[in-house]
Design a protein around this motif. Structure first.
Motif, short mmCIF file in Angstrom:
data_model
loop_
_atom_site.label_atom_id
_atom_site.label_comp_id
_atom_site.label_asym_id
_atom_site.label_seq_id
_atom_site.Cartn_x
_atom_site.Cartn_y
_atom_site.Cartn_z
N ASP A 69 0.83 -1.21 0.00
CA ASP A 69 0.00 0.00 0.00
C ASP A 69 0.86 1.26 0.00
OD1 ASP A 69 -2.28 -1.50 -0.02
OD2 ASP A 69 -2.71 -1.26 2.12
N GLN A 70 1.89 1.28 0.84
CA GLN A 70 2.77 2.45 0.88
C GLN A 70 3.52 2.62 -0.43
OE1 GLN A 70 5.08 3.60 4.26
NE2 GLN A 70 4.07 2.15 5.62
N SER A 71 3.96 1.51 -1.00
CA SER A 71 4.68 1.58 -2.28
C SER A 71 3.78 2.13 -3.38
CB SER A 71 5.18 0.18 -2.67
OG SER A 71 5.81 0.20 -3.93
N ILE A 72 2.53 1.70 -3.41
CA ILE A 72 1.59 2.18 -4.41
C ILE A 72 1.36 3.68 -4.24
CG2 ILE A 72 -0.84 2.11 -5.13
CD1 ILE A 72 -0.75 -0.92 -4.61
N ARG A 73 1.16 4.12 -3.01
CA ARG A 73 0.93 5.56 -2.76
C ARG A 73 2.14 6.39 -3.18
NH1 ARG A 73 -1.44 3.73 2.09
NH2 ARG A 73 0.42 4.28 3.27
N ARG A 74 3.34 5.94 -2.84
CA ARG A 74 4.54 6.69 -3.20
C ARG A 74 4.70 6.79 -4.71
NH1 ARG A 74 6.86 3.80 1.11
NH2 ARG A 74 7.65 2.25 -0.35
N ASP A 77 2.10 9.10 -6.24
CA ASP A 77 2.46 10.49 -5.97
C ASP A 77 3.54 10.96 -6.93
OD1 ASP A 77 0.67 10.72 -3.90
OD2 ASP A 77 2.15 10.39 -2.31
N LEU A 78 4.53 10.11 -7.18
CA LEU A 78 5.59 10.45 -8.13
C LEU A 78 5.02 10.59 -9.54
CD1 LEU A 78 8.64 8.21 -7.09
CD2 LEU A 78 8.33 10.65 -6.72
N LEU A 79 4.11 9.69 -9.90
CA LEU A 79 3.52 9.73 -11.24
C LEU A 79 2.74 11.01 -11.46
CD1 LEU A 79 3.12 8.13 -13.86
CD2 LEU A 79 1.09 7.09 -12.82
N ALA A 80 2.08 11.50 -10.41
CA ALA A 80 1.32 12.74 -10.53
C ALA A 80 2.23 13.94 -10.76
CB ALA A 80 0.49 12.95 -9.27
N LYS A 81 3.48 13.84 -10.31
CA LYS A 81 4.42 14.95 -10.44
C LYS A 81 5.35 14.82 -11.65
CE LYS A 81 4.57 15.38 -5.40
NZ LYS A 81 5.40 15.17 -4.19
N PHE A 88 10.11 10.20 -14.23
CA PHE A 88 9.56 9.32 -13.19
C PHE A 88 10.65 8.39 -12.66
CE2 PHE A 88 7.82 5.27 -11.85
CZ PHE A 88 6.89 5.66 -10.89
N LEU A 89 11.41 7.77 -13.56
CA LEU A 89 12.45 6.83 -13.15
C LEU A 89 13.54 7.53 -12.35
CD1 LEU A 89 12.77 4.61 -16.35
CD2 LEU A 89 11.78 3.96 -14.14
N GLU A 90 13.88 8.74 -12.75
CA GLU A 90 14.91 9.48 -12.02
C GLU A 90 14.41 9.82 -10.61
OE1 GLU A 90 18.44 11.34 -11.02
OE2 GLU A 90 17.92 9.89 -12.59
N ALA A 91 13.15 10.23 -10.49
CA ALA A 91 12.58 10.52 -9.18
C ALA A 91 12.53 9.26 -8.32
CB ALA A 91 11.19 11.11 -9.34
N LEU A 92 12.21 8.14 -8.94
CA LEU A 92 12.16 6.87 -8.22
C LEU A 92 13.56 6.46 -7.76
CD1 LEU A 92 10.24 4.56 -7.38
CD2 LEU A 92 10.80 3.44 -9.55
N ARG A 93 14.53 6.66 -8.63
CA ARG A 93 15.91 6.27 -8.31
C ARG A 93 16.48 7.08 -7.16
NH1 ARG A 93 21.02 7.63 -9.38
NH2 ARG A 93 20.38 9.51 -10.48
#
Length: 202
Positions: A69-74, A77-81, A88-93
């Motif tokens: 659940d936390q992973s999905i929310r995070r 949130d990144l996808l919205a930004k 997206f990948l850079e923000a995730l990294r």
């Protein structure tokens, strides 16, 4: 004058039990960890544990559910930004891993808990639910980021299954052989896969 809340909410209690269980599991092993030890590490009584969970198995499944659940929310949130896949990948990294839940901070414990649950056939459907949720999330990310570039993936669900297998595989390889498995292996693999997806969907 209103009285301050002195008793923890169920969410507060669960969070403390999750953190305590992660510590005890890492120290004593999942099989050897007792409910008493987990409750004591959280600063609670045995009764407080049973008021939230019926068993250690139920606690573990709840921890896995919370992690997903936390992973999905995070990720959402990144996808919205970040609408482009590269952003997206850079923000995730570069995301701060220290702020994640105990399983996000400890890949080894995460894998051990998955295997613990998977060993009992009757518990596997609980894992399957989390696996499908993770696949749906990745499929949504693939569809959204590629559509923003004017492209449509042929099969986002299958792409999601590949991405998830890569993530889990590289996580395991990193644990086993960090010397030949760089920290960015997964992201490098995704970059290679992305080129294939874009060509295939053209």
């Amino acid at each position: 004058m209103s009285r301050l809340r002195t008793r923890p909410t169920r969410d507060d209690t669960c969070e403390k039990l999750f953190e305590a269980a992660a510590t005890v599991f890492e120290e004593q092993g999942i099989g050897g960890a007792s409910i008493e030890a987990i409750a004591a590490a959280a600063g609670f009584s045995r009764g407080a544990f049973y008021s939230n969970f019926k068993s250690k198995d139920e606690l573990i499944i709840a921890m896995l559910e919370d992690h997903v659940d936390q992973s999905i929310r995070r990720n959402l949130d990144l996808l919205a930004k970040h609408s482009s896949l590269d952003d997206f990948l850079e923000a995730l990294r570069t995301m701060d891993r220290g702020r994640q839940d105990p399983l996000g901070r400890s890949p080894l414990l995460h894998m051990e808990m998955i295997l613990f649950v998977a060993r009992a056939e009757q518990r596997r459907p609980e894992l399957a639910k989390r696996l499908r949720a993770r696949r749906r999330l990745i499929a949504e990310i693939v569809e959204t980021t590629l559509k923003n570039t004017g492209k449509t993936p042929r099969n986002a669900e299958w792409t999601a299954a590949i991405v998830l297998a890569l993530e889990d595989g590289f996580r395991l390889h990193r644990l086993i052989d960090p010397e030949t498995t760089p920290p960015d292996s997964f992201f490098r693999a995704i970059s290679d896969l992305r080129r294939v997806i874009v060509v295939s969907s053209a």
